[in-house]
Scaffold this active site. Structure first.
Site, mmCIF file in Angstrom:
data_model
loop_
_atom_site.group_PDB
_atom_site.id
_atom_site.type_symbol
_atom_site.label_atom_id
_atom_site.label_comp_id
_atom_site.label_asym_id
_atom_site.label_seq_id
_atom_site.Cartn_x
_atom_site.Cartn_y
_atom_site.Cartn_z
ATOM 1 N N ASP A 136 0.843 -1.188 0.000
ATOM 2 C CA ASP A 136 0.000 0.000 0.000
ATOM 3 C C ASP A 136 0.882 1.243 0.000
ATOM 4 O O ASP A 136 1.735 1.409 0.871
ATOM 5 C CB ASP A 136 -0.937 0.002 1.212
ATOM 6 C CG ASP A 136 -2.134 0.919 0.975
ATOM 7 O OD1 ASP A 136 -2.436 1.224 -0.194
ATOM 8 O OD2 ASP A 136 -2.772 1.323 1.962
ATOM 9 N N HIS A 143 -4.236 13.782 1.303
ATOM 10 C CA HIS A 143 -4.502 12.899 2.436
ATOM 11 C C HIS A 143 -3.289 12.873 3.374
ATOM 12 O O HIS A 143 -3.435 12.956 4.593
ATOM 13 C CB HIS A 143 -4.814 11.487 1.918
ATOM 14 C CG HIS A 143 -4.894 10.445 2.988
ATOM 15 N ND1 HIS A 143 -5.993 10.337 3.826
ATOM 16 C CD2 HIS A 143 -4.028 9.468 3.376
ATOM 17 C CE1 HIS A 143 -5.780 9.324 4.669
ATOM 18 N NE2 HIS A 143 -4.612 8.791 4.426
ATOM 19 N N ARG A 152 0.754 14.542 13.572
ATOM 20 C CA ARG A 152 1.979 15.304 13.902
ATOM 21 C C ARG A 152 1.755 16.761 13.511
ATOM 22 O O ARG A 152 2.256 17.237 12.476
ATOM 23 C CB ARG A 152 3.183 14.773 13.091
ATOM 24 C CG ARG A 152 3.648 13.368 13.417
ATOM 25 C CD ARG A 152 4.799 12.960 12.497
ATOM 26 N NE ARG A 152 4.455 13.139 11.102
ATOM 27 C CZ ARG A 152 3.786 12.238 10.367
ATOM 28 N NH1 ARG A 152 3.434 11.088 10.903
ATOM 29 N NH2 ARG A 152 3.483 12.492 9.111
ATOM 30 N N GLU A 209 -10.848 3.728 3.696
ATOM 31 C CA GLU A 209 -9.917 4.532 2.906
ATOM 32 C C GLU A 209 -10.234 4.332 1.434
ATOM 33 O O GLU A 209 -10.221 3.212 0.929
ATOM 34 C CB GLU A 209 -8.455 4.156 3.210
ATOM 35 C CG GLU A 209 -8.019 4.635 4.592
ATOM 36 C CD GLU A 209 -6.512 4.639 4.802
ATOM 37 O OE1 GLU A 209 -5.821 3.814 4.174
ATOM 38 O OE2 GLU A 209 -6.033 5.470 5.600
ATOM 39 N N GLU A 211 -9.372 4.121 -2.062
ATOM 40 C CA GLU A 211 -8.134 3.889 -2.815
ATOM 41 C C GLU A 211 -8.448 3.202 -4.136
ATOM 42 O O GLU A 211 -9.546 2.696 -4.345
ATOM 43 C CB GLU A 211 -7.187 2.967 -2.017
ATOM 44 C CG GLU A 211 -6.841 3.493 -0.636
ATOM 45 C CD GLU A 211 -5.567 2.898 -0.063
ATOM 46 O OE1 GLU A 211 -4.768 2.334 -0.846
ATOM 47 O OE2 GLU A 211 -5.382 2.991 1.159
ATOM 48 N N GLN A 250 -4.003 2.374 15.023
ATOM 49 C CA GLN A 250 -2.953 2.971 14.187
ATOM 50 C C GLN A 250 -2.143 4.012 14.965
ATOM 51 O O GLN A 250 -0.909 4.027 14.914
ATOM 52 C CB GLN A 250 -3.600 3.616 12.959
ATOM 53 C CG GLN A 250 -2.616 4.231 11.967
ATOM 54 C CD GLN A 250 -3.326 4.870 10.765
ATOM 55 O OE1 GLN A 250 -4.557 4.861 10.672
ATOM 56 N NE2 GLN A 250 -2.562 5.408 9.841
ATOM 57 N N THR A 370 -4.876 6.481 0.172
ATOM 58 C CA THR A 370 -6.140 7.218 0.169
ATOM 59 C C THR A 370 -6.044 8.425 -0.754
ATOM 60 O O THR A 370 -5.104 9.219 -0.656
ATOM 61 C CB THR A 370 -6.465 7.692 1.595
ATOM 62 O OG1 THR A 370 -6.392 6.560 2.450
ATOM 63 C CG2 THR A 370 -7.847 8.305 1.672
#
Ligand code: CA
Length: 435
Positions: A136, A143, A152, A209, A211, A250, A370
């Site tokens: 992935d 995104h 962050r 997500e 994708e 996550q 994503t």
């Protein structure tokens, strides 16, 4: 000047009609599409087929009506997975497409071909290939910026992003076809405050997500990187991918080695591989990088790829809660956006993945990451739509959501439209969350 189009042929003629009536004007599967999948009629074994309107054509069954490479390809497609067919490469897929197109548009062939057609609604669909490896990527720069600023705040986009197509090796064993329920994962979740103990339990921040899946066709040998200029010859086609993600798991586990259990419990894929030939009219230039962004390193740069390497595809995400389905309400659109939100082209992903010598194999799955458009309404995940779960969204029936609840169904569709060509679609990728 570099040509900005990919060659098309008689199989892209927008006026072409099939004697399979349901194909003409079909939003996804007109005769100009002919995507590949694996299906099983009620009385048989899984085997390769092509979607045509509301029907599926058994490819092994019509091999005897085709010649040379097309016949060989159709025989390979008669197997229960399409890995060997995809491994034969683009010329073989093209011969098969052209041969089948001729059969399905020639009224004189109707009587010979008709018995190989099955009503799609009476067939079971299967994963089109045995997925050996799943990687992935993280090509959706909007995104990456949105997620980065949530995880962050002072350092959203790391300095490597514009040089390296970021990715991680995912889990192939938990890839399931559209329609298979997703069991909510349990795991360790990030403590509410720094220094506190993590909690354990069912994820309370389960997300989808949006994708796209890129399927590897012909592989490469270990130690033999695929040059960027040849990378597209190793791509068989694309499908829709939903990379289900547990955001609370996550957040706790992703440093220092990246996603693990937050993303390995289930990934959903749409059943049909739309081939590179079917997509030829819809290829488009890779959007220019913003001023100040670095030029890709040489092994990732190819003029022709920059001119034609992106896909003019529109993707849409819908939700249908259990209550909405009970009340007979239509799914509600959460977002939509273009596949051109990729910061890297598919060819760049292939070139990068193999540059150190890694061998790709036929049927390997590359996720784009994503794809968020950068416009309002183009968010490719709930964590973005709800700003990290802080701002609930309200559905038309008054229900609210921050993350997915049990009984929610997420439906992703994708299609390509362009003046002068028949619209084609990728079908849909849907699944219900099950507690
Ligand atoms: Ca992902």
């Amino acid at each position: 000047m570099t040509d900005t189009t990919i060659d098309t042929d008689f199989t892209h003629d927008p006026e072409a009609k099939s004697w399979v009536e349901s194909a003409n004007g079909h939003p996804d599967f007109p005769v100009q599409n002919l995507p590949l999948g694996v299906f099983c009629p009620s009385d048989g074994n899984p085997r390769g087929g092509m979607a045509i309107g509301d029907m599926i054509l058994d490819l092994g069954d019509i091999a005897g009506l085709l010649e040379l490479e097309a016949a060989t390809a159709a025989r390979l497609a008669g197997q229960s997975t399409l890995n060997e067919l995809l491994d034969r490469g683009p010329d073989s897929l093209r011969a098969l497409r052209q041969g089948v197109f001729k059969l399905l548009t020639d009224e004189d062939k109707k009587s010979a071909v008709e018995a190989a057609l099955h009503k799609a609604k009476d067939c079971q669909l299967y994963l089109p290939v045995t997925v050996g490896d799943y990687t992935d990527f993280y090509t959706g720069i909007h995104h990456a910026e949105n997620i980065g600023s949530l995880f962050r705040p002072d350092n959203p986009l790391l300095p490597n992003y514009k040089y390296v197509p970021i990715g991680y090796h995912g889990r192939s064993s938990s890839i399931r076809l559209s329609g298979v329920d997703v069991k909510r994962p349990s795991g360790q979740k990030k403590p509410a405050e720094e220094g506190a103990e993590p909690s354990f339990g069912p994820s309370a921040r389960l997300d989808y997500e949006l994708e796209m899946a890129i399927w590897v066709g012909r592989g490469n040998a270990l130690g033999h990187p695929i040059p960027i200029g040849e990378a597209e010859e190793h791509i068989a086609g694309i499908s829709i991918l939903n990379d289900w993600s547990a955001r609370d798991i996550q957040a706790w586990e992703y440093q220092p080695l990246g996603p693990f259990l937050a993303k390995n419990f289930h990934s959903s894929i749409s059943p049909w591989i739309v081939t590179m030939d079917a997509l030829a009219p819809f290829r488009t230039a890779q959007p220019a990088r913003p001023a100040g962004d670095p030029k890709p390193l040489e092994y990732l740069f190819d003029e022709r790829d920059q001119a034609t390497g992106a896909f003019g595809i529109t993707m849409e995400v819908f939700i249908a809660t259990a209550k909405m389905r009970e009340d007979g309400e239509a799914p509600h659109k959460l977002s939509s956006g273009p596949m051109t939100a990729m910061y890297w082209t598919a060819a760049q992903l292939i070139a990068h993945h193999s540059v150190g010598g890694c061998n790709l194999r036929s049927g390997d799955l590359l996720g784009t990451g994503t794809l968020t458009s950068g416009e309002e309404g183009g968010e490719g995940s709930l964590i973005e739509l709800t700003q990290g779960g802080k701002k609930a969204i309200t559905l038309p029936n008054g229900e609210t959501r921050t993350f997915l609840e049990d009984g929610d169904e997420v439906i992703i569709t994708a299609f390509a439209e362009k003046d002068g060509f028949a619209r084609i679609g990728l079908g849909e990728c849907r699944a219900v969350i099950n507690g």
